[in-house]
Design a protein around this motif. Structure first.
Motif, short mmCIF file in Angstrom:
data_model
loop_
_atom_site.label_atom_id
_atom_site.label_comp_id
_atom_site.label_asym_id
_atom_site.label_seq_id
_atom_site.Cartn_x
_atom_site.Cartn_y
_atom_site.Cartn_z
N VAL A 144 40.83 48.73 35.32
CA VAL A 144 39.55 48.12 34.98
C VAL A 144 39.70 47.39 33.65
O VAL A 144 40.14 47.97 32.66
N ILE A 145 39.32 46.11 33.63
CA ILE A 145 39.40 45.30 32.42
C ILE A 145 37.99 44.97 31.97
O ILE A 145 37.20 44.39 32.73
N GLU A 146 37.67 45.37 30.75
CA GLU A 146 36.33 45.13 30.21
C GLU A 146 36.30 43.80 29.46
O GLU A 146 37.14 43.54 28.60
N THR A 147 35.33 42.95 29.82
CA THR A 147 35.16 41.67 29.14
C THR A 147 33.69 41.47 28.79
O THR A 147 32.82 42.24 29.24
N SER A 148 33.42 40.44 28.02
CA SER A 148 32.03 40.15 27.65
C SER A 148 31.21 39.71 28.86
O SER A 148 29.98 39.78 28.85
N GLU A 149 31.90 39.29 29.88
CA GLU A 149 31.21 38.84 31.10
C GLU A 149 31.14 39.94 32.16
O GLU A 149 30.66 39.70 33.27
N GLY A 150 31.59 41.12 31.83
CA GLY A 150 31.54 42.23 32.78
C GLY A 150 32.93 42.79 33.05
O GLY A 150 33.93 42.30 32.53
N ASP A 151 32.96 43.83 33.86
CA ASP A 151 34.23 44.47 34.19
C ASP A 151 34.81 43.89 35.46
O ASP A 151 34.07 43.49 36.38
N PHE A 152 36.14 43.86 35.52
CA PHE A 152 36.79 43.46 36.77
C PHE A 152 38.12 44.18 36.89
O PHE A 152 38.62 44.76 35.92
N ILE A 153 38.70 44.17 38.08
CA ILE A 153 39.96 44.84 38.37
C ILE A 153 41.10 43.84 38.21
O ILE A 153 41.04 42.72 38.73
N GLY A 154 42.13 44.25 37.49
CA GLY A 154 43.29 43.38 37.30
C GLY A 154 44.58 44.17 37.33
O GLY A 154 44.58 45.41 37.25
N ILE A 155 45.71 43.48 37.42
CA ILE A 155 47.03 44.12 37.40
C ILE A 155 47.50 44.17 35.96
O ILE A 155 47.59 43.14 35.29
N ARG A 156 47.80 45.38 35.49
CA ARG A 156 48.18 45.57 34.10
C ARG A 156 49.46 46.41 34.01
O ARG A 156 49.79 47.17 34.94
N TYR A 157 50.15 46.28 32.92
CA TYR A 157 51.32 47.12 32.63
C TYR A 157 50.87 48.24 31.69
O TYR A 157 50.40 47.99 30.58
N ARG A 158 51.03 49.48 32.16
CA ARG A 158 50.53 50.61 31.40
C ARG A 158 51.61 51.71 31.32
O ARG A 158 52.50 51.79 32.17
N MET A 159 51.47 52.56 30.30
CA MET A 159 52.41 53.66 30.13
C MET A 159 51.67 54.84 29.51
O MET A 159 50.63 54.66 28.88
N ILE A 160 52.23 56.04 29.69
CA ILE A 160 51.64 57.25 29.14
C ILE A 160 52.48 57.71 27.94
O ILE A 160 53.71 57.79 28.02
N LEU A 161 51.80 58.00 26.85
CA LEU A 161 52.43 58.55 25.66
C LEU A 161 52.15 60.05 25.63
O LEU A 161 50.99 60.47 25.65
N SER A 162 53.22 60.85 25.58
CA SER A 162 53.09 62.31 25.58
C SER A 162 53.48 62.83 24.20
O SER A 162 54.64 62.69 23.79
N HIS A 163 52.53 63.44 23.51
CA HIS A 163 52.76 63.89 22.14
C HIS A 163 52.79 65.41 22.08
O HIS A 163 51.80 66.08 22.33
N SER A 164 53.96 65.98 21.75
CA SER A 164 54.08 67.42 21.50
C SER A 164 54.06 67.65 19.99
O SER A 164 54.75 66.95 19.25
#
Length: 439
Positions: A388-408
């Motif tokens: 979900v990408i939030e913009t001033s014109e509303g939310d829409f679905i897009g393809i994004r590159y994401r990763m998880i940061l694991s902090h011990s």
């Protein structure tokens, strides 16, 4: 002729001794300056000791598998010429030195209590000079010392082990004096035995593999860390689409200009160094009941070795490096780690560690803290996902590159708020990447 003393060099504040693993030169061999003479191993890294002079090896002071204290003379090199190196002695000085040492040892042995036979190391068990001295001062016999369960490397008896034993022995003796009980009813004070190892049942097709020396050390450090720190984890997902696109745009030009491959690792290390500067109480260590806040930000970078083991080279003063400098450091240390060419001081003094579990496809992890640090961050694999990408014109679905940061982090000194705020700061630095940045 002069004789040069080749000593075991200092290899960091926490390294007090090393084990001889291999002699690369034999007595009578000619040695050139900076040529490696002997291979050594510490609990941190394997290394070589080079010679500082040209000459001939005339004496080896230790054998393979001997444990040598830092600063001890490993070998004697006979040199020629008028330029006498700093650590050389002529024959007369050597003889006088030996005579002086023998006289001192004679006087000391005469003055010391000799009521009990001295304890010695054997092929099956090594005792450090400190442990032997304590045993002698406290009147501990060889059989009694051999019965103490050691918690050090390969079951070695440490200073804490023998002091704990003495405390228990003292308590036992005090307890027997309180009551007037017949001798026969007093159980003998015995050192508790370690629980027996489970029997290995091997079928005809099973293979029993001996752990490597480094594998044993890593296993020991991992268990020690779990027993020392109260491990807690926080996880957060970061959108790295800007970084992904920016790197694709500049990596070829970077390679042509710098001769270096621009990976994601130095980008992430830069963000982590900035977050540590924002949250200095993550850049600490625990020493007894005190906290040591580190002045420098030295990032450890876990690197996998070809044999499956792990080593953690350290990028010193990481917050002072620009991205070009960080990239060169990351690539250089990673390459030399794989070739087993790291120097001892390059794996010392880390204040925080980063491990890239994403390089093996893992999206997250629960890494074990590298003692005496209080935190470690695992970088998960970068995935292309719908978001979900939030913009001033509303939310829409897009393809994004994401990763998880694991902090011990160590919950003894780092609470959940600090641990969470720190990893959130890393996420914010990554997501606010300037796509027009020039390097």
């Amino acid at each position: 002729m002069a004789k040069f003393k080749l000593r075991l060099p200092k290899m960091g504040e926490s390294v007090a001794e090393a084990t001889i693993t291999s002699w690369l030169k034999e007595v009578g061999d000619t040695i050139e300056m900076d040529e490696a003479v002997v291979e050594i191993a510490t609990d941190k890294v394997d290394s070589e000791v080079p010679c500082e002079v040209d000459g001939i090896l005339i004496e080896k002071r230790f054998n393979i598998n001997d444990v040598v204290p830092v600063g001890e003379v490993l070998a004697i090199i006979e040199t020629e010429g008028d330029d006498i190196p700093k650590d050389t002695v002529n024959d007369d000085e050597e003889l006088q030195s030996k005579q002086a040492v023998e006289e001192i040892e004679k006087n000391l042995s005469f003055a010391q209590d000799t009521t009990s036979a001295p304890v010695t190391s054997s092929d099956s068990r090594f005792y450090s000079p400190l442990v032997r001295n304590i045993a002698k001062e406290e009147g501990i016999a060889q059989e009694e010392l051999d019965a103490i369960v050691g918690t050090g490397l390969e079951g070695r008896v440490t200073k804490n082990d023998i002091l704990s034993y003495l405390e228990r022995r003292s308590d036992t003796r005090t307890g027997t004096q309180v009551e007037d009980t017949p001798k026969a009813s007093i159980p003998a004070a015995t050192e508790p035995k370690a629980p027996p190892a489970p029997a290995i049942v091997s079928g005809g097709e099973d293979e029993i593999i001996e752990m490597t020396r480094m594998g044993k050390l890593i296993a020991h450090h991992m268990v020690e860390s779990i027993q020392t720190s109260a491990h807690v984890q926080s996880f957060i997902e970061a959108d790295v689409t800007k970084i992904w696109n920016w790197r694709n745009k500049v990596k070829e030009a970077f390679m042509k200009r710098e001769g270096e491959n621009l990976t994601f690792t130095p980008i992430f290390m830069e963000a982590i160094a900035k977050a540590l500067r924002d949250f200095p109480m993550m850049n600490i260590s625990v020493k007894g009941d005190t906290i040591v806040r580190k002045k420098n930000i030295n990032l450890g970078m876990a690197a996998a070795l070809p044999d499956g083991n792990l080593i953690v080279p350290v990028i010193k003063n990481a917050d002072r490096l620009n991205l070009v400098g960080m990239t060169k450091q990351v690539n250089d240390l990673a390459n030399r780690a794989r070739l087993n060419q790291l120097k001892p001081d390059e794996i010392q003094d880390g204040t925080y560690t980063v491990t890239n579990v994403g390089s093996f496809g893992s999206i997250m992890g629960t890494p074990i803290i590298n003692q005496p640090q209080v935190g470690i961050l695992a970088l998960g694999a970068i995935r292309k996902v719908p978001a979900v990408i939030e913009t001033s014109e509303g939310d829409f679905i897009g393809i994004r590159y994401r990763m998880i940061l694991s902090h011990s982090y160590d919950h003894r000194v780092v609470n959940g708020a600090l641990g969470g705020q720190f990893v959130k700061a890393v996420k914010d630095y990554l997501e606010s990447w300037d796509i027009h940045r020039e390097i």
